[in-house]
Motif scaffolding. Structure first.
Motif, mmCIF file in Angstrom:
data_model
loop_
_atom_site.group_PDB
_atom_site.id
_atom_site.type_symbol
_atom_site.label_atom_id
_atom_site.label_comp_id
_atom_site.label_asym_id
_atom_site.label_seq_id
_atom_site.Cartn_x
_atom_site.Cartn_y
_atom_site.Cartn_z
ATOM 1 N N GLY A 49 -23.983 -52.299 -54.474
ATOM 2 C CA GLY A 49 -23.010 -51.990 -55.287
ATOM 3 C C GLY A 49 -21.836 -50.962 -54.436
ATOM 4 O O GLY A 49 -21.692 -51.113 -53.378
ATOM 5 N N PRO A 50 -20.941 -50.816 -55.249
ATOM 6 C CA PRO A 50 -19.696 -49.852 -54.818
ATOM 7 C C PRO A 50 -19.877 -48.811 -53.913
ATOM 8 O O PRO A 50 -19.292 -48.496 -52.991
ATOM 9 N N HIS A 51 -20.851 -47.930 -54.190
ATOM 10 C CA HIS A 51 -21.478 -46.673 -53.381
ATOM 11 C C HIS A 51 -21.550 -47.169 -51.741
ATOM 12 O O HIS A 51 -21.579 -46.230 -51.106
ATOM 13 N N ALA A 52 -22.095 -48.416 -51.821
ATOM 14 C CA ALA A 52 -22.399 -48.730 -50.198
ATOM 15 C C ALA A 52 -21.362 -49.275 -49.739
ATOM 16 O O ALA A 52 -21.709 -49.489 -48.533
ATOM 17 N N LEU A 53 -20.266 -49.422 -50.194
ATOM 18 C CA LEU A 53 -19.244 -50.223 -49.751
ATOM 19 C C LEU A 53 -18.419 -49.127 -48.602
ATOM 20 O O LEU A 53 -17.597 -48.329 -49.193
ATOM 21 N N THR A 54 -18.697 -49.297 -47.340
ATOM 22 C CA THR A 54 -17.918 -48.614 -46.230
ATOM 23 C C THR A 54 -17.478 -49.340 -45.288
ATOM 24 O O THR A 54 -17.855 -50.452 -45.233
ATOM 25 N N SER A 55 -16.612 -48.974 -44.406
ATOM 26 C CA SER A 55 -16.087 -49.766 -43.324
ATOM 27 C C SER A 55 -17.111 -50.259 -42.568
ATOM 28 O O SER A 55 -17.243 -51.245 -41.963
ATOM 29 N N ARG A 56 -17.919 -49.235 -42.133
ATOM 30 C CA ARG A 56 -19.165 -49.818 -41.299
ATOM 31 C C ARG A 56 -20.210 -50.687 -41.742
ATOM 32 O O ARG A 56 -20.233 -51.781 -41.278
ATOM 33 N N ALA A 57 -20.222 -50.483 -43.191
ATOM 34 C CA ALA A 57 -21.305 -51.667 -43.758
ATOM 35 C C ALA A 57 -20.496 -52.922 -43.778
ATOM 36 O O ALA A 57 -21.168 -53.966 -43.734
ATOM 37 N N VAL A 58 -19.245 -53.213 -43.928
ATOM 38 C CA VAL A 58 -18.255 -54.280 -43.888
ATOM 39 C C VAL A 58 -18.231 -54.865 -42.568
ATOM 40 O O VAL A 58 -18.775 -56.068 -42.496
ATOM 41 N N LEU A 103 -13.958 -60.676 -43.250
ATOM 42 C CA LEU A 103 -14.308 -59.174 -43.632
ATOM 43 C C LEU A 103 -14.365 -59.082 -45.207
ATOM 44 O O LEU A 103 -15.113 -58.352 -45.715
ATOM 45 N N PHE A 104 -13.584 -59.896 -45.853
ATOM 46 C CA PHE A 104 -13.629 -59.655 -47.476
ATOM 47 C C PHE A 104 -14.835 -60.378 -47.844
ATOM 48 O O PHE A 104 -15.170 -59.882 -48.711
ATOM 49 N N ALA A 105 -15.315 -61.657 -47.280
ATOM 50 C CA ALA A 105 -16.884 -62.097 -47.498
ATOM 51 C C ALA A 105 -17.689 -61.118 -47.473
ATOM 52 O O ALA A 105 -18.459 -61.200 -48.220
ATOM 53 N N ALA A 106 -17.461 -60.530 -46.274
ATOM 54 C CA ALA A 106 -18.748 -59.310 -46.035
ATOM 55 C C ALA A 106 -18.675 -58.304 -46.997
ATOM 56 O O ALA A 106 -19.786 -57.770 -47.595
ATOM 57 N N THR A 150 -20.596 -54.366 -40.108
ATOM 58 C CA THR A 150 -21.722 -54.620 -39.828
ATOM 59 C C THR A 150 -22.549 -56.077 -40.417
ATOM 60 O O THR A 150 -22.869 -56.967 -39.898
ATOM 61 N N GLU A 151 -21.954 -56.039 -41.806
ATOM 62 C CA GLU A 151 -22.361 -57.343 -42.325
ATOM 63 C C GLU A 151 -21.442 -58.460 -41.771
ATOM 64 O O GLU A 151 -22.151 -59.627 -41.852
ATOM 65 N N ALA A 152 -20.246 -58.182 -41.611
ATOM 66 C CA ALA A 152 -19.647 -59.248 -40.899
ATOM 67 C C ALA A 152 -19.922 -59.706 -39.313
ATOM 68 O O ALA A 152 -19.491 -60.733 -38.817
ATOM 69 N N GLY A 153 -20.601 -58.786 -38.725
ATOM 70 C CA GLY A 153 -20.906 -58.772 -37.343
ATOM 71 C C GLY A 153 -19.911 -58.485 -36.349
ATOM 72 O O GLY A 153 -19.864 -58.923 -35.229
ATOM 73 N N GLU A 197 -17.769 -58.508 -49.856
ATOM 74 C CA GLU A 197 -17.879 -58.979 -51.526
ATOM 75 C C GLU A 197 -19.622 -59.126 -51.349
ATOM 76 O O GLU A 197 -20.128 -58.694 -52.410
ATOM 77 N N ARG A 198 -20.163 -59.514 -50.141
ATOM 78 C CA ARG A 198 -21.604 -59.639 -50.193
ATOM 79 C C ARG A 198 -22.431 -58.193 -50.299
ATOM 80 O O ARG A 198 -23.339 -58.062 -50.943
ATOM 81 N N VAL A 199 -21.621 -56.942 -49.567
ATOM 82 C CA VAL A 199 -22.103 -55.656 -49.623
ATOM 83 C C VAL A 199 -22.056 -55.053 -51.196
ATOM 84 O O VAL A 199 -22.970 -54.654 -51.550
ATOM 85 N N LEU A 200 -20.871 -55.488 -51.692
ATOM 86 C CA LEU A 200 -20.631 -54.879 -52.996
ATOM 87 C C LEU A 200 -21.656 -55.672 -54.144
ATOM 88 O O LEU A 200 -22.105 -54.809 -54.968
ATOM 89 N N LEU A 201 -21.757 -56.939 -54.120
ATOM 90 C CA LEU A 201 -22.714 -57.623 -54.828
ATOM 91 C C LEU A 201 -24.156 -57.309 -54.521
ATOM 92 O O LEU A 201 -25.007 -57.137 -55.457
#
Length: 196
Positions: free
Chosen positions: A26-35, A14-17, A37-40, A19-23
């Motif tokens: 950006g911070p505005h896109a970092l939501t629990s759903r985005a994390v 989850l942390f790695a996901a 989803t990114e982590a699968g 960080e990928r979303v954040l990079l």
């Protein structure tokens, strides 16, 4: 992903996901759903491991601070080798070439996260940057013991200048990172009168 499936190292994934979303976004896109989803993962996975999203973000910041402890050990291990400026150049590039700048943006972007971090941290200042300044101060102190830094040098002031300058140089997520020459020029200016 079906529920009931055991995941290995869920927190780290989850942390790695995050960080990928954040990079990437950006911070505005970092939501629990985005994390998730990114982590699968299903969205509920995050909430099974953290009370809420702010707790997740707090732990993400503390995870990054924990990584700085490893970077500090690595930097201290090379004290007395190479030049002080070269060692600091690599340390700043490692620090700011990573997710640290994005984490600082996240902390600046989210008032609740900043307040929560203030309540539980002992180091004053902006999280990650304050710990990075401690890292640089520790390194300069090690070099001072080896007589490569003057005994009367204000190590905390120099470290603060290096961290502030480094942050300004690397803060543009979409821009080209500064060249080694630009970073060395800034370090040389900060170290003027400090080295023996």
């Amino acid at each position: 992903m079906p529920t009931g499936v055991a995941y290995r190292d869920v927190r780290e994934q989850l942390f790695a996901a995050a960080e990928r979303v954040l990079l990437r976004d950006g911070p505005h896109a970092l939501t629990s759903r985005a994390v998730t989803t990114e982590a699968g993962f299903a969205k509920g996975v995050l909430h099974r491991h953290f009370a809420d999203f702010d707790e997740f973000l707090t732990e993400l910041v503390f995870d990054r601070i924990g990584r700085l402890k490893l970077e500090t050990e690595q930097l201290l291990s090379i004290a007395g080798t190479g030049t002080v400026a070269e060692n600091l150049r690599e340390a700043l590039r490692e620090l700011f070439g990573s997710v640290a700048v994005a984490i600082v943006s996240l902390i600046t972007f989210r008032d609740d996260l900043r307040a929560r971090l203030r309540a539980v941290r002992s180091t004053p200042g902006v999280p990650v940057l304050a710990e990075a300044a401690v890292m640089i101060t520790s390194y300069l102190a090690a070099e001072q013991k080896l007589r490569r830094v003057k005994p009367d040098a204000d190590l905390q002031m120099v470290a603060g200048m290096l961290i502030g300058t480094g942050h300004l140089m690397f803060a543009d997520r979409d821009g080209t990172p500064p060249s080694d020459r630009e970073v060395e020029r800034a370090i040389t200016a900060a170290l003027a009168g400090v080295l023996r």
